[in-house]
Write a protein that holds these residues in place. Structure first.
Motif, PDB file in Angstrom:
ATOM      1  N   TYR A 232      12.959  18.757 -36.266  1.00  0.00           N
ATOM      2  CA  TYR A 232      12.698  17.031 -36.341  1.00  0.00           C
ATOM      3  C   TYR A 232      13.509  16.497 -37.461  1.00  0.00           C
ATOM      4  O   TYR A 232      14.091  15.607 -37.330  1.00  0.00           O
ATOM      5  CB  TYR A 232      11.324  17.113 -36.979  1.00  0.00           C
ATOM      6  CG  TYR A 232      10.826  15.703 -37.217  1.00  0.00           C
ATOM      7  CD1 TYR A 232      10.929  14.696 -36.289  1.00  0.00           C
ATOM      8  CD2 TYR A 232      10.419  15.337 -38.300  1.00  0.00           C
ATOM      9  CE1 TYR A 232      10.504  13.302 -36.537  1.00  0.00           C
ATOM     10  CE2 TYR A 232      10.120  14.123 -38.901  1.00  0.00           C
ATOM     11  CZ  TYR A 232      10.117  13.021 -37.934  1.00  0.00           C
ATOM     12  OH  TYR A 232       9.665  11.779 -38.061  1.00  0.00           O
TER      13      TYR A 232
ATOM     14  N   GLU B  98      17.274   7.239 -29.950  1.00  0.00           N
ATOM     15  CA  GLU B  98      16.552   8.472 -30.211  1.00  0.00           C
ATOM     16  C   GLU B  98      17.847   9.605 -30.249  1.00  0.00           C
ATOM     17  O   GLU B  98      18.984   9.315 -30.128  1.00  0.00           O
ATOM     18  CB  GLU B  98      15.830   8.919 -28.731  1.00  0.00           C
ATOM     19  CG  GLU B  98      16.870   8.940 -27.460  1.00  0.00           C
ATOM     20  CD  GLU B  98      16.096   9.425 -26.325  1.00  0.00           C
ATOM     21  OE1 GLU B  98      16.720   9.845 -25.358  1.00  0.00           O
ATOM     22  OE2 GLU B  98      14.987   9.210 -26.253  1.00  0.00           O
TER      23      GLU B  98
ATOM     24  N   ALA C 174      13.548  12.945 -31.489  1.00  0.00           N
ATOM     25  CA  ALA C 174      12.961  12.024 -32.734  1.00  0.00           C
ATOM     26  C   ALA C 174      13.674  10.661 -32.299  1.00  0.00           C
ATOM     27  O   ALA C 174      14.662  10.438 -31.726  1.00  0.00           O
ATOM     28  CB  ALA C 174      13.571  12.535 -33.978  1.00  0.00           C
TER      29      ALA C 174
ATOM     30  N   PHE D 192       8.239  11.519 -33.271  1.00  0.00           N
ATOM     31  CA  PHE D 192       9.190  12.581 -32.749  1.00  0.00           C
ATOM     32  C   PHE D 192       8.193  12.969 -31.433  1.00  0.00           C
ATOM     33  O   PHE D 192       6.928  12.788 -31.220  1.00  0.00           O
ATOM     34  CB  PHE D 192       9.259  13.531 -33.448  1.00  0.00           C
ATOM     35  CG  PHE D 192       7.882  14.283 -34.023  1.00  0.00           C
ATOM     36  CD1 PHE D 192       7.257  15.545 -33.260  1.00  0.00           C
ATOM     37  CD2 PHE D 192       6.979  13.680 -35.138  1.00  0.00           C
ATOM     38  CE1 PHE D 192       6.259  15.989 -33.699  1.00  0.00           C
ATOM     39  CE2 PHE D 192       6.081  14.207 -35.454  1.00  0.00           C
ATOM     40  CZ  PHE D 192       5.431  15.514 -34.853  1.00  0.00           C
TER      41      PHE D 192
ATOM     42  N   CYS E   3      16.214  13.350 -37.206  1.00  0.00           N
ATOM     43  CA  CYS E   3      16.382  12.327 -38.026  1.00  0.00           C
ATOM     44  C   CYS E   3      17.468  12.175 -38.692  1.00  0.00           C
ATOM     45  O   CYS E   3      18.014  10.839 -38.837  1.00  0.00           O
ATOM     46  CB  CYS E   3      14.928  12.393 -38.935  1.00  0.00           C
ATOM     47  SG  CYS E   3      13.373  12.350 -38.297  1.00  0.00           S
TER      48      CYS E   3
END
Length: 275
Positions: free
Chosen positions: A16, A4, A55, A32, A20
């Protein structure tokens, strides 16, 4: 195992995407969780806060093994290898494809087996449970399986026919299982494993154990008589007796010539006459 990353941004979408990027994955491949939504400043001056997003990706044991292999193969100069994951019961098969990768099979698959062992260690570290990893290149495993099955049946048939045990070369547990399964198809044959660690190998023999083979029944036979040698008919028995002073049989020798007698013999004391 879950990987994560948490990131903030002016909007939820921006946070987000940042998370990533920290994970090194495409946004379409991650999940997420919104921890905090963004708030705009009041009057453009007071308050407000950015969005916070978590995420994460769920990494399976096969994923961890594949990632490990990519790093190892990249160090070997094979950065363009494609790894296909085929999920199986209690494990997965990793199929490697690419150009000029046949050399990683090694002699009788030894290099491939070593990589498979290391990848299995990584995979079993993920959930701390047994997870079987199998590596394959160019359908080598299937070809090797057919070769071992033929070998097992052939050696089993020979063991039944001769009544003798036969030891095969050392093999890993997977290949030994293939041999054991093939031997079970031959009536009257059995197999077991002997040796330790890298020297462990399969032995194939008749079900009733090895049969004693009499020396007289060996190939070529034993046509000699009870006392050895050969008789006059060359069918065993004693050989013809020979004189130690002559290699010819005694019956074939001629009588020695009579000594020669001279008419007159000269001596230091005079001449001796025959008469």
């Amino acid at each position: 195992m879950v990987k994560e990353a948490i990131a903030t941004g002016a909007t939820t979408e921006e946070a987000y995407e940042k998370a990533c990027a920290m994970l090194g994955v495409d946004p379409a491949d991650a999940e997420f969780e919104v921890l905090e939504t963004e708030e705009k400043k009041r009057f453009g001056l007071f308050g407000g806060r950015p969005a916070k997003v978590r995420a994460f990706i769920r990494s399976t044991p096969a994923d961890a093994a594949a990632e490990y292999l990519r790093n190892v193969l990249s160090g070997m100069g094979l950065g363009d290898v494609n790894i296909e994951i085929r999920e199986e019961e209690a494990g997965a098969e990793l199929v490697l494809t690419g150009e000029n990768i046949g050399f990683i099979i090694g002699h009788r698959g030894e290099t491939l087996d070593s990589l498979q062992y290391l990848a299995s260690l990584v995979a079993n570290h993920v959930d701390e449970s047994y997870y079987r990893i199998t590596l394959d290149v160019g359908n080598y495993r299937e070809k090797r399986k057919e070769t071992l099955e033929n070998l097992g049946r052939k050696m089993a048939a020979r063991a039944v026919k001769t009544g003798r045990n036969a030891s095969l070369e050392p093999m890993n547990p997977y290949e030994r299982r293939i041999i054991h399964t093939a031997v079970q198809e031959v009536e009257g044959a059995k197999s077991w494993s002997e040796g330790e660690d890298l020297a462990r190998h399969v032995v194939i023999g008749p079900e009733g154990g090895e049969r004693y083979v009499r020396r007289d029944n060996r190939r070529g036979g034993n046509n000699r008589g009870r006392n050895g040698g050969y008789n006059r008919d060359n069918r065993g028995g004693r050989a013809p007796r020979r004189d130690n002073r002559d290699s010819r049989p005694m019956q074939n020798r001629t009588a020695p010539a009579a000594p020669r007698v001279l008419d007159d013999v000269s001596t230091p004391y005079g001449k001796i006459s025959k008469n």
